[in-house]
Design an enzyme around this catalytic site. Sequence first.
Site, PDB file in Angstrom:
ATOM      1  CD  GLU A 142      12.138  -1.928  -3.753  1.00  0.00           C
ATOM      2  OE1 GLU A 142      11.012  -1.141  -3.701  1.00  0.00           O
ATOM      3  OE2 GLU A 142      12.318  -2.774  -4.733  1.00  0.00           O
TER       4      GLU A 142
ATOM      5  CD  GLU B 249      10.428  -2.664  -9.657  1.00  0.00           C
ATOM      6  OE1 GLU B 249      11.407  -3.250  -8.896  1.00  0.00           O
ATOM      7  OE2 GLU B 249       9.572  -1.974  -9.094  1.00  0.00           O
TER       8      GLU B 249
END
Length: 252
Positions: free
Chosen positions: A232, A135
Amino acid sequence: MRFSANLGFLWSELPLPDAIRAARAAGFDAVECHWPYAVPATEVKAALEETGLEMLGLNASRGDPAKGEMGFSAVPGREAEARAAIDQALDYAEATGTGKVHVMAGFGGDHDTFVKALGYACGKADGLGKTILIEPINHYDAPGYFLSTTAQAEAILAEVGAENLKIMFDCYHVQLMEGDLSHRLERLLPKIGHIQIAAVPDRGAPDHGEVNFAHIYRHLTALGWAVPLGAEYKPGGPTEPTLGWLKAAQDI
């Protein structure tokens, strides 16, 4: 559109099995988490089976939170720790039926060290039928984090050369570092393993800020994306009052 509750931020005050139950009661389609290792995998698996939810992903260990660590798989000298963390994450994923593991790079790392760690992770994950994620994380929240752009992530994927290595495309991080979300999602879609959302720039619920998420949802639907998007975001208090966006977004 379907959504996954990221239990690293949502219902974080609850024990993980209870957070899974809360996500189900709120209408989420799946869950994901950050670092579940203090909770026995049997308890998490039981809560998943009870609710019928799938755990989409989890993170390999971040290291010592008191030192502000965010992984160490790209950090020279910590190769043995990185492999142990990858082993732990894959074992937990296997025990809970979780399909994806995010291997965190850490601060002050280097390309070759990260590539070797990911090669190890992908080799082990392949035998379990699991995907490894990396990520890009923005430099406002994590100055000096090794992996910060999608172009860097693409180069790493190309060098590792593993079919089960994918990008975790967090719209919050990518918008802060690069922008142009619609075109990036379209171009990178075959290389993306998971997509996450949060408002920009405050990382709150995805119902305000500079990103038109209704457009993103429609765009992803048109592109054929069917995996639940990871919510998130930081609720800034109890989660339930922040969920006004969810039903409308699921109807898109």
